[in-house]
Design a protein around this motif. Sequence first.
Motif, PDB file in Angstrom:
ATOM      1  N   ILE A   1       0.837  -1.195   0.000  1.00 39.86           N
ATOM      2  CA  ILE A   1       0.000   0.000   0.000  1.00 39.86           C
ATOM      3  C   ILE A   1       0.870   1.243   0.000  1.00 39.86           C
ATOM      4  CG2 ILE A   1      -1.872  -1.177   1.257  1.00 39.86           C
ATOM      5  CD1 ILE A   1      -1.034   0.360   3.779  1.00 39.86           C
ATOM      6  N   LEU A   2       0.363   2.295  -0.629  1.00 40.08           N
ATOM      7  CA  LEU A   2       0.957   3.622  -0.576  1.00 40.08           C
ATOM      8  C   LEU A   2      -0.197   4.610  -0.577  1.00 40.08           C
ATOM      9  CD1 LEU A   2       3.643   5.263  -0.617  1.00 40.08           C
ATOM     10  CD2 LEU A   2       3.366   5.422  -3.098  1.00 40.08           C
ATOM     11  N   PHE A   3      -0.179   5.524   0.383  1.00 39.83           N
ATOM     12  CA  PHE A   3      -1.290   6.468   0.532  1.00 39.83           C
ATOM     13  C   PHE A   3      -0.703   7.829   0.851  1.00 39.83           C
ATOM     14  CE2 PHE A   3      -5.277   8.272   1.527  1.00 39.83           C
ATOM     15  CZ  PHE A   3      -6.298   7.349   1.265  1.00 39.83           C
ATOM     16  N   CYS A   4      -1.152   8.842   0.128  1.00 42.32           N
ATOM     17  CA  CYS A   4      -0.721  10.208   0.413  1.00 42.32           C
ATOM     18  C   CYS A   4      -1.937  11.074   0.676  1.00 42.32           C
ATOM     19  CB  CYS A   4       0.092  10.777  -0.751  1.00 42.32           C
ATOM     20  SG  CYS A   4       0.798  12.409  -0.397  1.00 42.32           S
ATOM     21  N   ILE A   5      -1.948  11.700   1.841  1.00 38.90           N
ATOM     22  CA  ILE A   5      -3.020  12.615   2.234  1.00 38.90           C
ATOM     23  C   ILE A   5      -2.507  14.044   2.050  1.00 38.90           C
ATOM     24  CG2 ILE A   5      -4.446  13.376   4.176  1.00 38.90           C
ATOM     25  CD1 ILE A   5      -3.956  10.362   5.189  1.00 38.90           C
ATOM     26  N   ASN A   6      -3.330  14.894   1.517  1.00 42.14           N
ATOM     27  CA  ASN A   6      -2.933  16.269   1.173  1.00 42.14           C
ATOM     28  C   ASN A   6      -1.716  16.278   0.245  1.00 42.14           C
ATOM     29  OD1 ASN A   6      -4.924  17.267   2.985  1.00 42.14           O
ATOM     30  ND2 ASN A   6      -3.465  17.106   4.687  1.00 42.14           N
ATOM     31  N   PRO A   7      -1.786  15.566  -0.864  1.00 37.56           N
ATOM     32  CA  PRO A   7      -0.623  15.500  -1.747  1.00 37.56           C
ATOM     33  C   PRO A   7      -0.329  16.859  -2.389  1.00 37.56           C
ATOM     34  CG  PRO A   7      -2.535  14.560  -2.833  1.00 37.56           C
ATOM     35  CD  PRO A   7      -2.951  14.848  -1.421  1.00 37.56           C
ATOM     36  N   PRO A   8       0.944  17.121  -2.691  1.00 35.68           N
ATOM     37  CA  PRO A   8       1.279  18.358  -3.396  1.00 35.68           C
ATOM     38  C   PRO A   8       0.762  18.311  -4.831  1.00 35.68           C
ATOM     39  CG  PRO A   8       3.206  16.939  -3.189  1.00 35.68           C
ATOM     40  CD  PRO A   8       2.121  16.305  -2.384  1.00 35.68           C
ATOM     41  N   SER A   9       0.791  19.430  -5.495  1.00 34.31           N
ATOM     42  CA  SER A   9       0.237  19.512  -6.856  1.00 34.31           C
ATOM     43  C   SER A   9       0.980  18.616  -7.834  1.00 34.31           C
ATOM     44  CB  SER A   9       0.266  20.959  -7.357  1.00 34.31           C
ATOM     45  OG  SER A   9       1.589  21.485  -7.274  1.00 34.31           O
ATOM     46  N   THR A  10       2.275  18.450  -7.633  1.00 36.97           N
ATOM     47  CA  THR A  10       3.050  17.496  -8.428  1.00 36.97           C
ATOM     48  C   THR A  10       3.730  16.523  -7.471  1.00 36.97           C
ATOM     49  OG1 THR A  10       4.991  18.950  -8.416  1.00 36.97           O
ATOM     50  CG2 THR A  10       3.479  19.140 -10.277  1.00 36.97           C
ATOM     51  N   THR A  11       3.680  15.254  -7.811  1.00 39.06           N
ATOM     52  CA  THR A  11       4.254  14.237  -6.929  1.00 39.06           C
ATOM     53  C   THR A  11       4.763  13.066  -7.766  1.00 39.06           C
ATOM     54  OG1 THR A  11       3.814  12.719  -5.087  1.00 39.06           O
ATOM     55  CG2 THR A  11       2.006  13.122  -6.607  1.00 39.06           C
ATOM     56  N   ASN A  12       5.734  12.359  -7.211  1.00 35.31           N
ATOM     57  CA  ASN A  12       6.272  11.166  -7.891  1.00 35.31           C
ATOM     58  C   ASN A  12       5.618   9.903  -7.339  1.00 35.31           C
ATOM     59  OD1 ASN A  12       7.440  11.370  -5.370  1.00 35.31           O
ATOM     60  ND2 ASN A  12       9.508  10.816  -6.038  1.00 35.31           N
ATOM     61  N   PHE A  13       4.318   9.961  -7.108  1.00 40.35           N
ATOM     62  CA  PHE A  13       3.576   8.867  -6.483  1.00 40.35           C
ATOM     63  C   PHE A  13       3.741   7.562  -7.249  1.00 40.35           C
ATOM     64  CE2 PHE A  13      -0.006   6.205  -5.429  1.00 40.35           C
ATOM     65  CZ  PHE A  13      -0.213   6.427  -4.072  1.00 40.35           C
ATOM     66  N   ASP A  14       3.577   7.627  -8.557  1.00 37.44           N
ATOM     67  CA  ASP A  14       3.644   6.409  -9.368  1.00 37.44           C
ATOM     68  C   ASP A  14       5.025   5.760  -9.258  1.00 37.44           C
ATOM     69  OD1 ASP A  14       2.142   4.785 -11.475  1.00 37.44           O
ATOM     70  OD2 ASP A  14       4.026   5.199 -12.498  1.00 37.44           O
TER      71      ASP A  14
ATOM     72  N   ALA B   1       5.405   9.160   6.896  1.00 40.65           N
ATOM     73  CA  ALA B   1       6.304  10.309   6.818  1.00 40.65           C
ATOM     74  C   ALA B   1       5.474  11.575   6.620  1.00 40.65           C
ATOM     75  CB  ALA B   1       7.288  10.136   5.663  1.00 40.65           C
ATOM     76  N   TYR B   2       5.902  12.648   7.288  1.00 37.67           N
ATOM     77  CA  TYR B   2       5.314  13.964   7.080  1.00 37.67           C
ATOM     78  C   TYR B   2       6.211  14.746   6.120  1.00 37.67           C
ATOM     79  CZ  TYR B   2       2.461  12.934  11.214  1.00 37.67           C
ATOM     80  OH  TYR B   2       1.607  12.360  12.106  1.00 37.67           O
ATOM     81  N   ASP B   3       5.605  15.375   5.124  1.00 36.51           N
ATOM     82  CA  ASP B   3       6.358  16.163   4.154  1.00 36.51           C
ATOM     83  C   ASP B   3       5.567  17.430   3.864  1.00 36.51           C
ATOM     84  OD1 ASP B   3       8.307  16.889   2.291  1.00 36.51           O
ATOM     85  OD2 ASP B   3       7.272  15.865   0.656  1.00 36.51           O
ATOM     86  N   GLY B   4       5.815  18.485   4.655  1.00 34.94           N
ATOM     87  CA  GLY B   4       4.980  19.674   4.576  1.00 34.94           C
ATOM     88  C   GLY B   4       3.582  19.349   5.052  1.00 34.94           C
ATOM     89  N   ASP B   5       2.586  19.653   4.232  1.00 34.24           N
ATOM     90  CA  ASP B   5       1.194  19.322   4.579  1.00 34.24           C
ATOM     91  C   ASP B   5       0.850  17.869   4.247  1.00 34.24           C
ATOM     92  OD1 ASP B   5       0.668  21.883   5.496  1.00 34.24           O
ATOM     93  OD2 ASP B   5       0.026  22.602   3.514  1.00 34.24           O
ATOM     94  N   ALA B   6       1.694  17.241   3.449  1.00 34.06           N
ATOM     95  CA  ALA B   6       1.408  15.872   3.014  1.00 34.06           C
ATOM     96  C   ALA B   6       1.765  14.869   4.101  1.00 34.06           C
ATOM     97  CB  ALA B   6       2.176  15.553   1.737  1.00 34.06           C
TER      98      ALA B   6
END
Length: 511
Positions: A1-14, A129-134
């Motif tokens: 699983i991978l889940f990002c809450i409040n993701p930034p406008s651009t992300t390397n999620f994939d 992990a916390y990364d800014g608002d994400a």
Amino acid sequence: ILFCINPPSTTNFDERLSTLDNRGPDERNIACGDGFIAGHTRLCITKPMKGKQPIVDNEWVIVHNGEIYNGVHNKQSDSYHILEAIRTYGPNETPCFLDGIFAYVAFNVSTKEFYAARDPVGVIPMYMAYDGDAIWFSSELKALNGLQAQVVFPGCIVTQVGMNKYANPYMEDGGKFTPSKGHLRELLTDSVQKRMHLDVPWGLLLSGGLDSSIIASIVAKASFRHVQWVNLHTFSIGLEDSPDVPWARKMASEIGSWHHEYTFTVEEGLDAVRDTIYSVESYDVTTIRASVPMYLLGKYVKKCGVKVLFSGEGADELFAGYLYNKSCPGPTAMAAECITKMERLHYHDCARANKTLARHGIECRLPFLDKDVVHFAMNILSPEAKLSKTHPEGEKPTKWFLRDEFKGHMNEKLRTRIKEQFSDGVGNGWIKALKDHAEETVHNFEQAAELYPYQTPKTKEAFLYRSIFRDLFGEEGEKTVFYTDQTTACSSESASTWSDTFVNDPSAVGL
């Protein structure tokens, strides 16, 4: 699983999700919406034609890794039982009503609230992990590379207000009873049976020791009414001189399985160290020593088409099976040691069993770590039943209570066989080869404290593993691992002081 809450406008999620493809080679899906991106890579074991994730309805988005044993009757898959439980009991209470192994994130699309939970023992890994608002959640550290990751601890749920424990703590002084004969055997039989809901090829890991032989003896007698693939296959690994392999062969003959032996060489093992560290995401010495053979065996088992393996992890922590436990001074110390070992198990044996095999698309099932078996061993069974050399009735073998439960129910020589740690049982030359390799390749050991101020490696072998880990995961990941040099044969720091004869080494050398 991978889940990002409040993701930034651009992300390397994939790209991050791709690092988890080995864990779930059968299916890969991403769902995104206002305030979230959810990704899942699936290993299909039950209801392979159904059970698509992420689970999405008009209120919740859920991703889950693991197995929910009291959810097997759900028409979609066991994972969908989490959604049912949230609706029935509420999101905060749901983990308490799940029987299984799990790491999941549930996100409410209306309120934007999230609930991320991990099973009580930590069989299934989970990081955040916390990364800014994400806020990121992942099955493995590698998917959070470059972020300041931390472990989601076993038995905890993470929400907007932080990480809180939902699981009850272990009894500080252990249980108060020595239950009637046969009770533990019934619990273990039930534990195996509930894990037998399988729609894919499966097998058993046989080390030739007591614990895996107990599981094998139960499986051989279990009901196969839920199993689509009924041929019983067993697997073992060792060097040419392995003391385990002949014993595993004997157990396989007893239960009439199709037995597979993989003989590896020292050179093959050394070549696999880096890949193993990448898989298990640890620099702990004991964990790496034992993980390399398991990684190599998983590579072989994958070629056989097997997707699930039963194993005996957890028994030594629950029933004091390690050889150092012989010197335990009394019940109070025994109860404290078992708690320490169980609370740290997710760093070591659980990580090894789950991640080394998941690297090859295989799930490891651990009947000894069933919630009812763990409750019995930690909260009901008196710690006096775990004492051996210092038992008030006279000296007994380690894990004598567990051994007694299976008298007459399995091969007698296997039932009474003395403990071999996995990293030692695969062959006498393995530990020596690792130490020799470190001596030959590490040339800046004097810089250990400067380079690695956190949990500084105390030996060249530990330094070697740490340097590989740093190269793979960076300094950010180092605090997700537990390592100490103050240990004897896997003991805690406290237990390493129980005897003046103990040798300071994480394997059984000198005992």
